[in-house]
Design an enzyme around this catalytic site. Sequence first.
Site, mmCIF file in Angstrom:
data_model
loop_
_atom_site.group_PDB
_atom_site.id
_atom_site.type_symbol
_atom_site.label_atom_id
_atom_site.label_comp_id
_atom_site.label_asym_id
_atom_site.label_seq_id
_atom_site.Cartn_x
_atom_site.Cartn_y
_atom_site.Cartn_z
ATOM 1 N N HIS A 226 60.049 -63.994 123.700
ATOM 2 C CA HIS A 226 60.123 -64.431 122.306
ATOM 3 C C HIS A 226 59.235 -65.660 122.083
ATOM 4 O O HIS A 226 58.417 -65.691 121.155
ATOM 5 C CB HIS A 226 61.586 -64.740 121.967
ATOM 6 C CG HIS A 226 61.822 -65.301 120.602
ATOM 7 N ND1 HIS A 226 62.436 -64.591 119.595
ATOM 8 C CD2 HIS A 226 61.543 -66.526 120.070
ATOM 9 C CE1 HIS A 226 62.509 -65.348 118.515
ATOM 10 N NE2 HIS A 226 61.978 -66.536 118.776
ATOM 11 N N GLU A 227 59.385 -66.660 122.943
ATOM 12 C CA GLU A 227 58.631 -67.905 122.746
ATOM 13 C C GLU A 227 57.124 -67.683 122.895
ATOM 14 O O GLU A 227 56.333 -68.193 122.102
ATOM 15 C CB GLU A 227 59.111 -68.977 123.727
ATOM 16 C CG GLU A 227 60.544 -69.436 123.508
ATOM 17 C CD GLU A 227 60.840 -69.857 122.088
ATOM 18 O OE1 GLU A 227 59.946 -70.400 121.427
ATOM 19 O OE2 GLU A 227 61.957 -69.602 121.619
ATOM 20 N N HIS B 207 55.491 -66.217 119.862
ATOM 21 C CA HIS B 207 55.149 -67.156 118.784
ATOM 22 C C HIS B 207 53.702 -67.634 118.934
ATOM 23 O O HIS B 207 53.010 -67.859 117.939
ATOM 24 C CB HIS B 207 56.097 -68.354 118.804
ATOM 25 C CG HIS B 207 57.416 -68.091 118.133
ATOM 26 N ND1 HIS B 207 57.515 -67.604 116.853
ATOM 27 C CD2 HIS B 207 58.697 -68.258 118.566
ATOM 28 C CE1 HIS B 207 58.802 -67.478 116.513
ATOM 29 N NE2 HIS B 207 59.529 -67.867 117.551
ATOM 30 N N TYR C 293 55.934 -70.435 108.826
ATOM 31 C CA TYR C 293 57.298 -70.486 109.359
ATOM 32 C C TYR C 293 58.278 -70.941 108.284
ATOM 33 O O TYR C 293 58.900 -72.001 108.390
ATOM 34 C CB TYR C 293 57.327 -71.420 110.574
ATOM 35 C CG TYR C 293 58.469 -71.142 111.525
ATOM 36 C CD1 TYR C 293 58.530 -69.955 112.240
ATOM 37 C CD2 TYR C 293 59.480 -72.067 111.712
ATOM 38 C CE1 TYR C 293 59.580 -69.699 113.111
ATOM 39 C CE2 TYR C 293 60.530 -71.828 112.583
ATOM 40 C CZ TYR C 293 60.568 -70.634 113.277
ATOM 41 O OH TYR C 293 61.608 -70.383 114.139
ATOM 42 N N GLU D 103 59.816 -64.723 113.140
ATOM 43 C CA GLU D 103 60.933 -64.677 114.099
ATOM 44 C C GLU D 103 61.195 -63.250 114.580
ATOM 45 O O GLU D 103 61.463 -63.016 115.756
ATOM 46 C CB GLU D 103 62.195 -65.240 113.445
ATOM 47 C CG GLU D 103 62.360 -66.728 113.625
ATOM 48 C CD GLU D 103 62.419 -67.111 115.086
ATOM 49 O OE1 GLU D 103 63.169 -66.488 115.844
ATOM 50 O OE2 GLU D 103 61.689 -68.029 115.484
ATOM 51 N N ASP E 258 67.401 -74.054 108.184
ATOM 52 C CA ASP E 258 66.661 -73.206 109.121
ATOM 53 C C ASP E 258 65.366 -72.678 108.508
ATOM 54 O O ASP E 258 65.038 -71.497 108.628
ATOM 55 C CB ASP E 258 67.576 -72.061 109.567
ATOM 56 C CG ASP E 258 66.970 -71.191 110.647
ATOM 57 O OD1 ASP E 258 66.214 -71.722 111.480
ATOM 58 O OD2 ASP E 258 67.250 -69.980 110.651
ATOM 59 N N HIS F 191 65.950 -67.581 111.129
ATOM 60 C CA HIS F 191 66.704 -66.931 112.203
ATOM 61 C C HIS F 191 67.841 -66.071 111.659
ATOM 62 O O HIS F 191 68.596 -65.492 112.440
ATOM 63 C CB HIS F 191 67.274 -67.981 113.166
ATOM 64 C CG HIS F 191 66.240 -68.709 113.947
ATOM 65 N ND1 HIS F 191 65.716 -69.913 113.538
ATOM 66 C CD2 HIS F 191 65.615 -68.397 115.103
ATOM 67 C CE1 HIS F 191 64.812 -70.316 114.411
ATOM 68 N NE2 HIS F 191 64.722 -69.421 115.370
#
Lengths: 359, 111
Positions: free
Chosen positions: A178-179, A182, A193, A202, A275, A280
């Site tokens: 996931h990271e 990005h 974002y 996301e 957020d 998310h």
Amino acid sequence: MCTLTHRHAIHCILPPYILSRIAEHGSPELRGKAIRALLVDPSIRMVRATTAGPVIGSVARLRSAAGNVLTPSPLRTIRDAKGKPEAPGATVVRREGEAPTGDPAVDEAYDGLGATFALYWEAYQRDSIDDAGLPLDATVHYDQDYDNAFWDGTQMVFGDGDGELFNRFTLALDVIGHELTHGVTEREAGLAYFNQSGALNESISDVFGSLVKQKALGQDAAAADWLIGEGLFTPKVKGSALRSMKAPGTAYDDPVLGKDPQPAHMDDFVRTNQDNGGVHINSGIPNRAFYLAATAIGGNAWDRAGTIWYNALLDPNVRANTDFAGFARVTVDVAGRLYGAGSADATAVGAAWSDVGVS
Amino acid sequence: MTDEAGCGGEARMRVDGGFAHLPGRASDSCVPLERLPGDERAELTRLADAAGFFDCAPEPAVARPDARTYTIGLTIDGRSRDLQVAEPIRDPALAALVSTVRRITRERGGV
């Protein structure tokens, strides 16, 4: 000689001690070249040392092979912040090719970067985050009681969790995928974002994070659990994971954490100032669209469904402010280009978006 | 007003975003400094001064993927300020201050 065409010219100019220095302190681009050179260099030097003068036969073939960099491979560096809030961490604890350290966070980060690199290269022929062999850096043991992992623009940063609600964040392979994703999104569509584009950002990280895990486990779309962050919660938490792509809103229901707030359909889209506009939270909608498309198409999700999403991410029509509907149109278009406008794949993708209320 | 030990102030923290963003946990925490032992109060003051917390120019809190945004507030010795800080926090002194206030409010926090 350096007169021939060569992928990384510095490796035949600089001695190993200077390469090591560059690998440690150079810019990301130079570090990548230096590390590659160091990896290739010993074999080249050995072959050169034993092949002075004209060569023929097997030695010539070996010499030829040593002069070429063939399949890209990851260039991983793991640093340890030792519980301090600093990234990159001060101490390098594992470099590319080095043996496991015995520290689970270090070794999970190393292996997770490798699994993510493998998905992108083997499934989509993408050479690292920037498709140009960017070194993969991570810092573990960041801060104390730190319940998070994030991409800071140059590296991944992982906390150890608080031990009460969260375990260490390297524990879940899909979190690492996931990271890193990005980073890919940042270099391709550059999705802002915030609000829908942020939730799409996301979701794309969840999609490819899950695909990293599925490929590593050898699971097809039907066998996969489609959970994000399974294993992050300690046994004290009533929940299986942070998010469910298959059934958004069902991942946890806990007296302390509350209930998983993810919607599965546009009818339940959450408007919030928290957020970054609920990036998310509303990611549940495109997440479920991918799950529906991948299971309808069948087989390994990283093959056809993943290829459609990956190519959509690279499509020039996906820009910083693209919303769910815009991305949906591109995925249908890409599926048509890849597999035929009336193909089962294109139909499955269109139906998936329709099922979650995106049109 | 503050007493001789520097009490009367408070530390405040709000955490937003992050990979594990959980709306149920996103709330303001506030700890009166009088609840802290003297050495911890002194350390907090030292960290705030080292980071130039009450004087530094605010930087725009640009959101990075999965990074958190902290709203950190301190009232110490009559000085008071609330500042929004986004990860990654490049200034080591500010990072240490945020980490400490996060820990204090987590361990001793209430609203």
